[in-house]
Design a protein around this motif. Structure first.
Motif, short mmCIF file in Angstrom:
data_model
loop_
_atom_site.label_atom_id
_atom_site.label_comp_id
_atom_site.label_asym_id
_atom_site.label_seq_id
_atom_site.Cartn_x
_atom_site.Cartn_y
_atom_site.Cartn_z
N ARG A 13 -1.47 -12.38 -7.70
CA ARG A 13 -0.71 -11.11 -7.95
C ARG A 13 -1.60 -10.58 -8.38
O ARG A 13 -2.77 -10.27 -9.15
CB ARG A 13 0.20 -10.91 -8.51
CG ARG A 13 0.28 -11.32 -10.09
CD ARG A 13 1.74 -11.57 -10.62
NE ARG A 13 1.47 -11.86 -12.35
CZ ARG A 13 2.98 -12.06 -12.46
NH1 ARG A 13 4.38 -11.63 -12.49
NH2 ARG A 13 2.80 -12.46 -13.62
N THR A 14 -1.49 -8.92 -8.01
CA THR A 14 -3.16 -7.56 -7.92
C THR A 14 -2.72 -7.44 -9.63
O THR A 14 -1.60 -8.02 -10.03
CB THR A 14 -2.49 -6.49 -7.33
OG1 THR A 14 -1.44 -6.34 -7.65
CG2 THR A 14 -3.32 -6.74 -5.95
N TYR A 53 4.62 -9.85 0.21
CA TYR A 53 3.94 -9.44 1.32
C TYR A 53 2.86 -10.25 0.70
O TYR A 53 1.13 -10.05 -0.18
CB TYR A 53 3.36 -7.65 1.33
CG TYR A 53 4.72 -7.53 1.64
CD1 TYR A 53 4.49 -6.57 2.66
CD2 TYR A 53 5.31 -6.61 0.69
CE1 TYR A 53 5.09 -5.16 3.61
CE2 TYR A 53 6.57 -5.64 1.60
CZ TYR A 53 6.60 -4.87 2.68
OH TYR A 53 7.42 -4.10 3.18
N GLU A 55 -1.36 -10.17 1.29
CA GLU A 55 -2.58 -9.51 1.34
C GLU A 55 -3.84 -10.51 2.12
O GLU A 55 -3.71 -11.35 2.02
CB GLU A 55 -3.02 -9.27 -0.56
CG GLU A 55 -1.97 -8.17 -0.80
CD GLU A 55 -2.82 -6.95 -0.28
OE1 GLU A 55 -3.32 -6.36 -0.36
OE2 GLU A 55 -1.15 -6.38 0.19
N LYS A 68 1.62 -10.17 -2.86
CA LYS A 68 1.96 -9.38 -3.24
C LYS A 68 3.46 -8.72 -3.47
O LYS A 68 3.97 -8.38 -2.44
CB LYS A 68 1.34 -7.80 -3.07
CG LYS A 68 1.09 -6.62 -4.13
CD LYS A 68 0.19 -5.62 -3.41
CE LYS A 68 0.32 -4.28 -4.38
NZ LYS A 68 -0.44 -3.07 -3.72
N GLU A 261 -1.14 -2.17 9.16
CA GLU A 261 -0.97 -2.95 8.25
C GLU A 261 -0.98 -4.13 8.73
O GLU A 261 -0.98 -5.40 7.74
CB GLU A 261 0.38 -2.69 7.33
CG GLU A 261 1.12 -2.46 7.91
CD GLU A 261 1.75 -1.18 8.69
OE1 GLU A 261 3.35 -0.95 8.83
OE2 GLU A 261 1.15 -0.58 9.89
N CYS A 291 0.92 -10.98 10.11
CA CYS A 291 1.16 -11.29 8.45
C CYS A 291 0.90 -9.63 8.63
O CYS A 291 0.57 -9.22 9.64
CB CYS A 291 -0.12 -11.47 8.05
SG CYS A 291 -0.50 -13.67 7.36
N ARG A 293 0.80 -6.11 5.71
CA ARG A 293 0.67 -5.69 4.59
C ARG A 293 1.71 -4.43 3.87
O ARG A 293 2.27 -4.02 5.23
CB ARG A 293 -0.47 -4.45 4.36
CG ARG A 293 -2.06 -5.48 3.90
CD ARG A 293 -3.57 -4.41 3.73
NE ARG A 293 -3.47 -4.11 4.96
CZ ARG A 293 -4.68 -4.07 5.91
NH1 ARG A 293 -5.14 -5.60 5.90
NH2 ARG A 293 -4.25 -3.55 7.21
N HIS A 294 1.98 -3.94 3.03
CA HIS A 294 2.96 -3.09 2.44
C HIS A 294 2.52 -2.37 2.72
O HIS A 294 1.63 -1.36 3.37
CB HIS A 294 3.37 -3.69 1.16
CG HIS A 294 4.53 -2.47 0.37
ND1 HIS A 294 4.51 -1.42 -0.25
CD2 HIS A 294 5.69 -2.76 0.70
CE1 HIS A 294 4.50 -0.40 -0.54
NE2 HIS A 294 5.66 -0.85 0.25
#
Length: 366
Positions: A13-14, A53, A55, A68, A261, A291, A293-294
């Protein structure tokens, strides 16, 4: 995407993320409220849940994806004010329908294949006005600690494999699987077209037809050249005694997806694959993953307390999207944790069928 194949997903995770990645949320059971610039806070009909989500990798040569988590509102689709007369399957990518099954035991593989497959094909024929529908895969899921090792269903798959002189590790469907708390879309465009072609080459489950492929090569060529086709997931609660409370499925409104995204992920080493069929065959492995992304505009829905007399249909591919905008290609989805769930609520029992839906030639681009 399956839980067993997450080995090359680097679950990270970030630095700004504080939630866990298990799909659980620490918020209470009361619905939140939110405000807007034009007025006071107002109550919302839904729950807040953690969406995991994916990344994209930092460089093209990276085999893994980060995850994420995002805590988001999930709207109650049963009470949501959709447009009058709207066919949400066409506009949003998903829909709930009444569908009573004659299957008595979803632990019985032969009953699933001989009874439920036919029911699902008939359901999709009616819902879409299709020319032909073919179930080519199904997956059962439970919330057990080690679901693959429990129940008679997985053992039946192994016995079936042995009678076909296949090693047990080649068995399709992968036994009983866990709910997957990860935002995903199943098929990239390349994989969807490959999946269509494979149905003319890989053996089927149907012993009455000597396990012949489900389509002829000439049929596939005709579909590719002249017809619209979809891959549709038919998802249901298989617990006839209890409404589904734990780990419900959330679907993303296709109208809230911007497009930028969305990304395909295919590991360069090729060691990621999702099993998608009945026998061990190169064409039964999906190489990549669609996939997402948010994006703040994403709008999520779920149907609380689904019963065994209902079915949730959602698209995982629609070739008509190639003809232009206005028709969703795929519905992203994920299992979620409902914060109102109680510890003693029955665990989730669900089964999903993947269906090739072939539309008449006149509907190839409509």
């Amino acid at each position: 995407l399956e839980q067993a194949e997450l080995k090359c997903w680097q679950v990270t995770r970030t630095e700004s993320d504080g939630e866990t990645l298990a799909g659980s949320s620490s918020i209470g059971s009361s619905p939140r409220s939110f405000g807007d610039a034009d007025g006071p806070e107002r109550a919302v009909d839904g729950i807040w849940a953690v969406m995991n989500y994916p990344e994209p990798p930092a460089d093209a040569g990276h085999d893994s994806l980060a995850v994420k988590p995002q805590e988001l509102l999930v709207h109650n689709a049963r009470t949501h004010d959709f447009e009058p007369g709207e066919s949400t399957l066409d506009t949003r990518g998903f829909a709930l329908v009444e569908h009573v099954t004659r299957v008595r035991d979803f632990d019985d593989l032969s009953e699933i294949q001989e009874v439920w497959y036919k029911e699902v094909e008939e359901l999709c024929m009616a819902q879409f006005g299709a020319e032909k529908c073919v179930v080519f895969d199904h997956k059962c899921r439970r919330g057990e600690e080690d679901p693959k090792e429990k129940g008679s269903w997985s053992q039946q798959m192994q016995n079936c494999a042995k009678t076909k002189e296949l090693a047990s590790e080649t068995v399709g469907y992968g036994g009983i699987r866990k709910p997957l708390n990860l935002v995903h879309g199943d098929y990239t465009r390349t994989d969807a077209w490959r999946r269509l072609r494979s149905l003319a080459t890989v053996p089927s489950w149907d012993k009455a037809r000597n396990c012949a492929p489900q389509l002829l090569s000439s049929e596939v060529e005709d579909i590719m050249a002249n017809k619209r086709f979809m891959i549709v997931n038919v998802w249901r609660n298989t617990d006839s005694q209890n409404a589904l409370k734990q780990q419900p499925l959330a679907c993303l409104d296709c109208q809230s997806v911007g497009g930028d995204e969305v990304f395909d992920w295919v590991p360069p080493t090729g060691d990621f694959s999702v099993y998608d069929g009945f026998v061990d065959h190169p064409e039964n492995f999906v190489a990549g993953q669609l996939c997402l992304r948010h994006r703040d505009e994403h709008k999520w829905f779920y149907y609380p307390e689904m019963t065994s007399s209902e079915a949730l249909l959602f698209k995982t591919f629609d070739s008509a999207a190639d003809a232009g905008p206005g028709r969703p290609r795929a519905c992203f989805h994920t299992a979620i944790t409902d914060p109102s769930t109680k510890p003693d609520d029955p665990e989730r029992h669900s089964c999903e069928a993947r269906v090739l839906v072939i539309m008449p030639a006149i509907d190839a681009t409509r």
